[in-house]
Every structure is written in structure tokens, then in C-alpha cells.
Design an enzyme around this catalytic site. Sequence first.
Site, PDB file in Angstrom:
ATOM      1  N   ASP A  45      -2.734   6.684   6.208  1.00 59.71           N
ATOM      2  CA  ASP A  45      -3.835   5.801   5.823  1.00 59.71           C
ATOM      3  C   ASP A  45      -4.899   6.570   5.039  1.00 59.71           C
ATOM      4  O   ASP A  45      -5.448   7.564   5.540  1.00 59.71           O
ATOM      5  CB  ASP A  45      -4.452   5.203   7.090  1.00 59.71           C
ATOM      6  CG  ASP A  45      -5.161   3.891   6.849  1.00 59.71           C
ATOM      7  OD1 ASP A  45      -5.405   3.546   5.687  1.00 59.71           O
ATOM      8  OD2 ASP A  45      -5.465   3.206   7.833  1.00 59.71           O
ATOM      9  N   ASP A  46      -5.197   6.128   3.812  1.00 55.96           N
ATOM     10  CA  ASP A  46      -6.270   6.698   2.991  1.00 55.96           C
ATOM     11  C   ASP A  46      -5.986   8.123   2.529  1.00 55.96           C
ATOM     12  O   ASP A  46      -6.910   8.891   2.228  1.00 55.96           O
ATOM     13  CB  ASP A  46      -7.612   6.665   3.720  1.00 55.96           C
ATOM     14  CG  ASP A  46      -8.206   5.272   3.846  1.00 55.96           C
ATOM     15  OD1 ASP A  46      -7.558   4.308   3.395  1.00 55.96           O
ATOM     16  OD2 ASP A  46      -9.311   5.137   4.389  1.00 55.96           O
ATOM     17  N   CYS A  83      -5.647  -1.239   1.998  1.00 57.87           N
ATOM     18  CA  CYS A  83      -4.622  -1.027   3.009  1.00 57.87           C
ATOM     19  C   CYS A  83      -3.778  -2.257   3.333  1.00 57.87           C
ATOM     20  O   CYS A  83      -2.550  -2.238   3.170  1.00 57.87           O
ATOM     21  CB  CYS A  83      -5.251  -0.470   4.271  1.00 57.87           C
ATOM     22  SG  CYS A  83      -6.694  -1.363   4.860  1.00 57.87           S
ATOM     23  N   ARG A  87       0.333  -2.865   2.659  1.00 56.59           N
ATOM     24  CA  ARG A  87       1.280  -3.045   3.759  1.00 56.59           C
ATOM     25  C   ARG A  87       2.052  -4.355   3.616  1.00 56.59           C
ATOM     26  O   ARG A  87       3.237  -4.436   3.929  1.00 56.59           O
ATOM     27  CB  ARG A  87       0.534  -2.972   5.087  1.00 56.59           C
ATOM     28  CG  ARG A  87      -0.036  -1.601   5.356  1.00 56.59           C
ATOM     29  CD  ARG A  87      -1.177  -1.585   6.363  1.00 56.59           C
ATOM     30  NE  ARG A  87      -1.900  -0.334   6.259  1.00 56.59           N
ATOM     31  CZ  ARG A  87      -1.581   0.787   6.908  1.00 56.59           C
ATOM     32  NH1 ARG A  87      -0.550   0.779   7.741  1.00 56.59           N
ATOM     33  NH2 ARG A  87      -2.263   1.895   6.737  1.00 56.59           N
ATOM     34  N   LYS A 141      -0.652   1.549  13.071  1.00 57.82           N
ATOM     35  CA  LYS A 141      -1.526   0.520  12.511  1.00 57.82           C
ATOM     36  C   LYS A 141      -0.715  -0.617  11.884  1.00 57.82           C
ATOM     37  O   LYS A 141       0.096  -0.404  11.000  1.00 57.82           O
ATOM     38  CB  LYS A 141      -2.437   1.165  11.464  1.00 57.82           C
ATOM     39  CG  LYS A 141      -3.259   0.180  10.650  1.00 57.82           C
ATOM     40  CD  LYS A 141      -4.187   0.903   9.684  1.00 57.82           C
ATOM     41  CE  LYS A 141      -4.850  -0.060   8.708  1.00 57.82           C
ATOM     42  NZ  LYS A 141      -5.851   0.617   7.843  1.00 57.82           N
ATOM     43  N   HIS A 143      -2.410  -4.204  11.021  1.00 56.43           N
ATOM     44  CA  HIS A 143      -3.433  -4.734  10.108  1.00 56.43           C
ATOM     45  C   HIS A 143      -2.898  -5.835   9.197  1.00 56.43           C
ATOM     46  O   HIS A 143      -3.264  -5.941   8.030  1.00 56.43           O
ATOM     47  CB  HIS A 143      -4.026  -3.601   9.262  1.00 56.43           C
ATOM     48  CG  HIS A 143      -5.447  -3.882   8.848  1.00 56.43           C
ATOM     49  ND1 HIS A 143      -6.059  -3.236   7.790  1.00 56.43           N
ATOM     50  CD2 HIS A 143      -6.377  -4.748   9.332  1.00 56.43           C
ATOM     51  CE1 HIS A 143      -7.293  -3.675   7.647  1.00 56.43           C
ATOM     52  NE2 HIS A 143      -7.509  -4.605   8.573  1.00 56.43           N
ATOM     53  N   HIS A 236      -7.584   7.600   8.096  1.00 57.23           N
ATOM     54  CA  HIS A 236      -8.668   6.622   7.987  1.00 57.23           C
ATOM     55  C   HIS A 236      -9.810   7.031   8.912  1.00 57.23           C
ATOM     56  O   HIS A 236      -9.627   7.763   9.876  1.00 57.23           O
ATOM     57  CB  HIS A 236      -8.141   5.241   8.401  1.00 57.23           C
ATOM     58  CG  HIS A 236      -9.014   4.091   8.026  1.00 57.23           C
ATOM     59  ND1 HIS A 236     -10.217   3.830   8.651  1.00 57.23           N
ATOM     60  CD2 HIS A 236      -8.858   3.121   7.092  1.00 57.23           C
ATOM     61  CE1 HIS A 236     -10.765   2.750   8.120  1.00 57.23           C
ATOM     62  NE2 HIS A 236      -9.963   2.302   7.160  1.00 57.23           N
ATOM     63  N   ASP A 346      -1.247   4.378   1.806  1.00 61.23           N
ATOM     64  CA  ASP A 346      -1.474   2.960   1.530  1.00 61.23           C
ATOM     65  C   ASP A 346      -2.488   2.723   0.415  1.00 61.23           C
ATOM     66  O   ASP A 346      -2.606   1.608  -0.093  1.00 61.23           O
ATOM     67  CB  ASP A 346      -1.903   2.216   2.800  1.00 61.23           C
ATOM     68  CG  ASP A 346      -3.204   2.720   3.389  1.00 61.23           C
ATOM     69  OD1 ASP A 346      -3.729   3.750   2.915  1.00 61.23           O
ATOM     70  OD2 ASP A 346      -3.707   2.084   4.336  1.00 61.23           O
ATOM     71  N   ASN A 347      -3.249   3.728   0.044  1.00 65.60           N
ATOM     72  CA  ASN A 347      -4.178   3.649  -1.085  1.00 65.60           C
ATOM     73  C   ASN A 347      -4.736   5.045  -1.317  1.00 65.60           C
ATOM     74  O   ASN A 347      -4.419   5.982  -0.574  1.00 65.60           O
ATOM     75  CB  ASN A 347      -5.324   2.645  -0.853  1.00 65.60           C
ATOM     76  CG  ASN A 347      -5.971   2.713   0.508  1.00 65.60           C
ATOM     77  OD1 ASN A 347      -5.912   1.768   1.292  1.00 65.60           O
ATOM     78  ND2 ASN A 347      -6.583   3.836   0.831  1.00 65.60           N
ATOM     79  N   LYS A 414     -10.216   4.551  -3.510  1.00 64.16           N
ATOM     80  CA  LYS A 414      -9.779   3.317  -2.867  1.00 64.16           C
ATOM     81  C   LYS A 414     -10.718   2.167  -3.244  1.00 64.16           C
ATOM     82  O   LYS A 414     -11.925   2.353  -3.370  1.00 64.16           O
ATOM     83  CB  LYS A 414      -9.812   3.543  -1.346  1.00 64.16           C
ATOM     84  CG  LYS A 414      -9.650   2.336  -0.452  1.00 64.16           C
ATOM     85  CD  LYS A 414      -9.803   2.774   1.007  1.00 64.16           C
ATOM     86  CE  LYS A 414      -9.758   1.607   1.971  1.00 64.16           C
ATOM     87  NZ  LYS A 414      -9.909   2.054   3.381  1.00 64.16           N
TER      88      LYS A 414
END
Length: 773
Positions: A45-46, A83, A87, A141, A143, A236, A346-347, A414
Amino acid sequence: MPEQLDAYDGFGGTIGRTFRSSEPWWPPRTEPPRDAPNVVVVVVDDLGFSDLGCYGSEIDTPNVDALAAAGTRYANFHVTPLCSPTRAALMTGLNSHAAGMGYVSNADPGFPGYAAELPANQPTMPEIFRANGYRTFMLGKWHLTRDSELSESGDRSSWPLQRGFDEYFGFLEAMTNMHHPHRLYDGNSVVDVDQYPEGYYLTDDLTDRALRMIHGLRASHPHTPFFMYFAHGAVHAPLHAKEADIVKYRGRYAMGWDQLRRQRLSRQVELGVVEPGTELPPRNDEPGEDVLAWDDLSADEQRLFARYMEVYAAMVHSVDTSVGRIVDCLRELGELDNTVILLTSDNGASREGNERGSSHYFRGRSPEPGKTHQRRDFLELDLDNFDQIGGPTTWPHYPRGWAMACNTPFRLYKTTTFAGGHQVPLILSWPRKATHPNSIVRMQYAHVTDVLPTLVDLIGLNVPTERNGQPADAWVGSTFAATFNDPDAPTSHVEQYYEVLGSRGYYRDGWEALTYRVPMTPFREERWQLYHVAEDPTELRDLADDHPALVAELAKAWEDAAWRNRVFPLYEGGGINYIIRPDTEKPFDEPVVLRPGYPTTERYRSSRLLAGRSVRITVDWRFERGDRGIIVAHGGQESGYLLYVDEDELRFLISSCGEEHSLEAVRLPARSDSVAVDLHSPGGGRWDVELRVNGEPAARTDGLPQLFSFMPFEGIDIGLDRRSPVCWRLYEREGSFPFTGTLNTVTYVPGERAPDAPEVLLEQARSVGSALE
């Protein structure tokens, strides 16, 4: 048969139809070939483009680097700049808006492209693997579920098990406390935990559970293949890491982000993930996204900001350790050679820490008019917490200068459509099928919508053509499997639109047109920029004035794609997408009676009782002298409030982003039948707080900070303070501090909204609009 529902527009009208399954849907399983490979998809994540050692980082990532050395690295791979949309695209092979996830699942404005859950007609990645005889596991995660559906009363049709996973362990929201997760789920059930063991760290727990899933399968069947989706909470916010990992990076970032970018670019050229001659852009200077020169910072600022990056590096390192443990498990089972492992982000790296970072992530988002903090005040607060940053008493995020460095060599971050928002690492490893030399880098353009078609192509899976009795939509992604072993294979994905939060972009055959969004300004007045990214990958030379016809062509292509993919209406930046909510959420505004022994009330339900409004909390108890402990706890170290008894005194405190505000302690009578807390919201992001004992006023303080939005992130507890404590000092002394007396009920009665609450302002705007009509 699926239930047909109206899709609402938030203003009383309907704009289409959506479908929700009235019962679980599963395609029939087929028997997989005996030599079918396992598949592990890891999403970090991130994570920025340059954050892995094999993409230029100084962070120690030997396990990921080994995967890259034996597999293929993609240096021109793109996701969405956010994010949940990424996904959704990963899971479905559709563009994010077409998959109902044009924004994060915490907003539900009522439009089909922003439904905050996956479409009921579209088979997901795990459902496809499951139909092909795989066991399907997920960690971490999710989300992809509306926050209104996350509680025990929620519709589980968009939870992981209902979307194709046989087993799930993780959290359903955007983020969580890595030391004291606010709410974990085991399958469809909330994990019951009052207090985590000392030294607990979520990445380790997720990895332990991943190994347990694999071992459980192998103990039961010798060769059934599995699909595993490991969606890390790291990196994240909050930036949480184990102290032993943080120590490894102590002092490594004293040189600052400007020098780090130059070092990483030099290393990227050596590794071949960027072309020789790639130019490093100047520091980001767009309004609200600008980065200070490291040399212009004070010594205290440099020391503090370096600490944030040390913690971030430690988090990346922990992800690598997790990957290594899974690889070691597969190696011990003799299955590593026939396992497809795909790792990506994811980004791009996030600038959510704003200009100067914070030891408390929500601090810069807290509306506290009337209370002015100067730059030096926050610096001193964070320096006071210096040694705790990254530990369980903080919720940190680094300054955006580090995000700029993490996205080296690209611009911005992001949530933007510049490359820093969406160009990320992708590693693909399958030793049994690799015929290329080691440490291969591919420069062909690829997109997250291509991942599902590529896995299907590589492995040879059968794909269901319908779900819930409805035909599935055709994938927009296309396979890049040919590039795995063939360096000359052409890209199969030649054009792609981007949109997030109103920022737009369109890529076609080496060219990209994009806009830089300034919130609350007219879209038609935005200027499209144009970059020949095949020759100028860092987007330094805007060629829009030289090629106006091409700009117009790509802008028109973006609009056509937007209509096809349900991108409209564009987000203007006023926050209305968070405010508009369906009528089905109105019960969350009703009073609730809570009792000792109840599980923690879920975050979103809890927040609706008090966000932007007044609330009365009434306690029915039978207090006698000597009783002590927590009566009500709502929140954790991120922020919260606490009502408790100690030394025969009633005490109330609010913790707001690391700062505590207390009422004067109230000496309790020998016996008491009731206590009430009135939180009155006059506006301005403040509460006037009054305590009553046996119906009589006992203490009052005006102007305390009102908690809002995502705060508190942890829900309401009755009779103890579970997981992350509101007050760390009390936790160190008493633990979860269960109440020792007789506590019958705690009743929350939501009151009027503050005059400046967003919902009130929205209703006023609607009234004006109706009058004008």
C-alpha cells in the site's frame, strides 16, 4: 435470483439500476491439472516506484530483490492513482469506475461509477481461480466494501468470502493501527481481542496466518493449488514499525530528500529500470504539493523529518521480511519453482503527511477554528514524541518531500494523474516457466487491468462468463504474458484513461495528456498538458502548444472513455461525495443502548452518533465507593475520549491527535445511580462538555476539540478500553482497566447537528436550489 435495486443520485432521483445478490454465488469447481501452479499476488500500500532495492532504493529488500533477479521487472507498469480503484481493477479486469470504485469505498454518493462495492455481475479474480479448482486465501487490506456495511449488521455480499475467498484474515478498511489493529476479521467474524500481546505487529500476524493457510492445505491435500492475495497494510499511514527494524535505518536519511532522489536515480540507471539520460524533475512546486529544499530546513526539522523516513524504510523492510517467509515456506515444500508470484503497489507514494509530516496523521485534518497552532508548536510537539515516532503511541506520516523521493524519478504523488501517482513497481516470477536470462527489465506499457487477463493467460484458466445469472462485462485489460519471456513482444495495452478526484489523464501510444486539478474551479477552464512520455518519462516538457490537434484528440478520447466507464460526475473538490448518503444509513443516527460484554461498536456506526453534532451519553450504574475502571472508551492513540472512575473520582478526557484535554475531576458521592456526559456542538469544530451525576451538574468545560470524520478510528467500548488505548498513561498503569462495579447500560442519544456541519450546509444548499427552481 438477484435483487434489483435503484441507484440513487443523492438528490431524490434514480439514475440507473444495480444488482445485489440475495444469496451466495459460486461457480462450479473444475479439477485443476496436477501441475497447476500456485499463485501469490502481493500488493503493498502506497509504495513508491523507487522504494525497492531492485528499483533503486537503499532500503534493504533482499527477498523481493531475489524474486526480481529470478523473474521479470516491469518498469512501465501503471495503476490508478488511488487504492480502492486499483484494487477493484485488479480484482475484475475492468476500469475502476466500471467496477463501481471510482473513489475509495468510504464515500457513497449514489452514482454507478462510485458505488463503493464491486458489481454483482462480474466474477472476481478469486472467483475465477476458485472455479478452476484452486483454494483461495486472502490476507490484509480489503477496502472494497461500503463503510456502512462493515459492522455485524452489514450486508456481507461485498466482503472477501462472498467475493470468492475461502479464507480471509485482515481488515476491511483503508488503514489500521499496525501495533493495535482497531478491527480484524477472521472470515466473516470480527476477531475478539481486548489487548494485544506486547510486541504485536500486524505484518507479522498476517504472515503467520498466511503460512498457516498454506500448511493447513498441504496437510489436507498434497497438490491442490492455491491462490493467495496478500494485501499489506504497510506502507500506508500510520507509519508504524518495530523498533528493531527502525534502528537499522537510524541516521541513513540525514542527507535529506534532495540528495536521496539523486542517489536513487543514479542507481535506477545502473539497474536498467530507467533509461540512461533520464532527467530528474525539479522539486514539486505545484500549489499545495510543493516541497521545501532540504537545506532550507532547520536542524530540528531535518532531524525530525529524517526519523519519519527511518520508520517508513523499516515498514518497507518488514514487507520484504514477510515476502521472504512466504518464499521460504514454498521452498521448504518444494513448490517455489511452480509458484507464480506477482508483487506491486496500489498507487504511488502518498503526500498525505503534507508539508511537514506529523506524529499524528489526523492532526492536519482536524477542523479546530479558534485554536491556532503555529509551525513551531507542532514541531515542538513532534520533537517531544521523537523516540516514540513509529511506535504504538503515535500515528505518524512523513512529509511529502519523502513521497517525492519515493516516487523517483517521477513527478507528484498518489491522487494525481502525473506519473508519480500511478507508475509503480511490478515484479513477476515463475521459475518453472522463465526462459529468459536473470534480472530482466521490461519497458512495455502495462496497466493494472491487465493483471487478471495475464494470470489467466499464463496459467490457462477457464473464465466464467456470468455471475448471479447476469452476463459478465468484457475485460478492458489485455494480457502481457508474452513479455514475460520475449523482450521484443509488443505492448498489448496502447491506450488508457485516468481519473481520480477530478484529475484527468489519457495515455495513447507513448503520449499522455493530463490535467492538474485545482479543486473548486471549472473543469472546462483547466488546461490540458501534453507529454511524449516515450521520450520524456519524467514529464518535463509540456508540448501542448506544439501539438494542439493531438491535445484535442486525446481530450476527446478521455471524454469518450469517461462516458463508457461511468466516470461522470467529476468530483469538484468540495467534499460533497462524503456527505451524500443513502436513506438506508438513517438508522445509524438513532440512539443506541450498549451494555458491558458487548463487542466494540464498529467505527462508522460509532462516528455517526457524534460526528458534527451534539450527543448525550447516559450511564445507568450502581456506583459504590471503591469501584474503579473504564465506563466508556471511544477511540485510541489516534484520538478519542474516555469516561472513567479512579480514586472515587469521575474523570473525562478528550485526546485529540496527541493532545489531552480534561475536565475537572468530580468527587463521587457514596452511591450513584446515573452519570451523563453532554457533548454540545455549537460549531467551529468544538464541543462544550458538561458532566452530570445523579442528574445534577458536576463539571463543565467549553471549547474542547470535537472529534470528526474518521476519528475516533476505533469504536465504542463499554466497561473497558480495548486494543489501542485512548490514554497511554492509564493503559501503562491499568491495562484495559475493566470497571469493577455494577454497570448496567450506556445510552447514546444523538442531538442536533452543529450549524456549520456539512450535512446542514448541504440541506441549506438544497433548499436554495429548490427555491430557485
